[in-house]
Design an enzyme around this catalytic site. Structure first.
Site, PDB file in Angstrom:
ATOM      1  N   CYS A  44       0.823  -1.212   0.000  1.00 31.60           N
ATOM      2  CA  CYS A  44       0.000   0.000   0.000  1.00 31.60           C
ATOM      3  C   CYS A  44       0.857   1.262   0.000  1.00 31.60           C
ATOM      4  O   CYS A  44       1.182   1.815   1.061  1.00 31.60           O
ATOM      5  CB  CYS A  44      -0.952  -0.001   1.198  1.00 31.60           C
ATOM      6  SG  CYS A  44      -2.110   1.383   1.101  1.00 31.60           S
ATOM      7  N   CYS A  74      -0.802   4.315   1.630  1.00 31.16           N
ATOM      8  CA  CYS A  74      -0.801   4.350   3.109  1.00 31.16           C
ATOM      9  C   CYS A  74       0.589   4.687   3.647  1.00 31.16           C
ATOM     10  O   CYS A  74       0.716   5.418   4.618  1.00 31.16           O
ATOM     11  CB  CYS A  74      -1.197   3.002   3.720  1.00 31.16           C
ATOM     12  SG  CYS A  74      -2.390   2.055   2.827  1.00 31.16           S
ATOM     13  N   ASP A  75       1.620   4.104   3.031  1.00 34.20           N
ATOM     14  CA  ASP A  75       2.948   4.165   3.651  1.00 34.20           C
ATOM     15  C   ASP A  75       3.866   5.259   3.093  1.00 34.20           C
ATOM     16  O   ASP A  75       4.939   5.493   3.648  1.00 34.20           O
ATOM     17  CB  ASP A  75       3.652   2.801   3.508  1.00 34.20           C
ATOM     18  CG  ASP A  75       2.926   1.729   4.324  1.00 34.20           C
ATOM     19  OD1 ASP A  75       2.194   2.105   5.250  1.00 34.20           O
ATOM     20  OD2 ASP A  75       3.090   0.539   4.023  1.00 34.20           O
TER      21      ASP A  75
END
Ligand SMILES: Cc1cc2nc3c(=O)[nH]c(=O)nc-3n(C[C@H](O)[C@H](O)[C@H](O)COP(=O)(O)OP(=O)(O)OC[C@H]3O[C@@H](n4cnc5c(N)ncnc54)[C@H](O)[C@@H]3O)c2cc1C
Length: 308
Positions: A134, A137-138
């Site tokens: 992801c 997200c990261d």
């Protein structure tokens, strides 16, 4: 629960949600088993591109709840559970989902796929500690660091571009001799100064004790392995269809997808398949949404006429 529905849909991604919206609007008593993740693969995408109506893209975590809201307003019912098995009974289908049982006159399988893993040493140990599926997200966690993306298709390049806004340097590791992504992504990558592509390169091991510190790579041209220092590794090497639960009932194609005809009918009477779980899907969100609408309309016609 042992209630009968006209149509039960397995899948809470864009295909399943659009099927639910369409089926409910056609007046069918509709129930959706969303599996674990409402929104499916799009859930973690910051900017879904190429979806009609959104010139600047739309976050997947906004798009899918919006379609669900429309489907609920049209009368579809939802639960966060998985379809485990189906059995032909009295001209319809008996379904199990965990301990629950339900009956359906028709089923739409829209269970999508999960991202494939590399299957190399270190991957499992370091998942969540630098090994990620992801980028959206990261990405904020890799600000000013060097990271790598494995893969050369649309998802890999799209997510490399997301990372390039945060990381100092993004290295794309592609096992083949060229990138397979759409031209729009290849062109953007070529213009992005902090992204480099290494072709014919495979990852043999992910290094680090409690967090990623690099990868051991090798070229397919026979060069010896070298270590590349990285803060994180993002893996986008394709998807694995989530169809194992029907493999005893339906003969899957060699990639594990469900074969369908032009009306998205499977080999089982009253059972349709939509989205990236079915053979021949175009793979994009708009195509999956279109599939959901086609399968729901075909299921409604089947229920009205009884012909298969
Ligand atoms: C990184 C990445 C970026 C992408 N970006 C774009 C983009 O910008 N534009 C674009 O058009 N496409 C994009 N795509 C492709 C897009 O994600 C897919 O086309 C789309 O998600 C497919 O939708 P789907 O509903 O068929 O499957 P999925 O999204 O995989 O949804 C499957 C659903 O089925 C559920 N499920 C699984 N098993 C079961 C079960 N047994 N019972 C019940 N439910 C189950 C899951 O929980 C999930 O809700 C991207 C893909 C990736 C990986």
């Amino acid at each position: 629960m042992d209630e009968e529905f006209d149509i039960v849909i397995a899948g809470g991604g864009v295909a399943g949600l659009t099927a639910a919206l369409t089926a409910a609007r056609l007046g069918c008593k509709t129930f959706v088993l969303t599996g674990d993740v409402l929104g499916g693969l799009l859930l973690s995408i910051d900017k879904v591109e190429g979806f009609p109506g959104f010139i600047d893209g739309v976050p997947g975590y906004d798009l899918c709840p919006m379609i669900q809201e429309q489907a609920v307003a049209a009368g579809a019912q939802f639960t966060a559970a998985s379809l485990n098995s189906l059995e032909r009974q009295n001209g319809g289908w008996h379904l199990t989902s965990g301990k629950a049982q339900l009956r359906a006159r028709a089923i739409i399988i829209a269970t999508g796929a999960t991202l494939k893993e590399l299957g190399v040493p270190g991957e499992e140990r370091l998942r969540g500690n630098g090994v990620s599926h992801c980028a959206s997200c990261d990405a904020p966690l890799v600000r000013k660091k060097t990271v790598a993306v494995v893969g050369g298709g649309d998802s890999a390049l799209q997510e490399a571009l997301t990372l390039a806004d945060f990381a100092e340097r993004v290295i794309i590791l592609q096992s083949g001799a060229e990138l397979t992504a759409q031209a729009v992504y290849r062109d953007r990558i070529a213009r992005q100064p902090n992204i480099e592509v290494r072709f014919d390169t495979v990852v043999d091991e992910i290094l680090g004790d409690d967090k990623v510190r690099g990868v051991r790579i090798r070229t397919t041209k026979g060069n010896a392995g070298t270590d590349l220092e990285l803060a994180a590794l993002f893996v986008y090497i394709g998807v694995q269809p989530a169809t194992a639960f029907v493999k005893a009932d339906i003969k899957l194609d060699p990639s594990g997808r469900i074969p369908v005809d032009a009306r998205l009918r499977t080999e089982l009477p009253g059972v349709f398949a939509a989205g990236i779980a079915r053979s021949g899907s175009a793979g994009r969100a708009a195509a999956s949404a279109g599939d959901g609408a086609v399968a729901a309309a075909a299921a409604e016609r089947y229920l009205a006429g009884g012909d298969w």
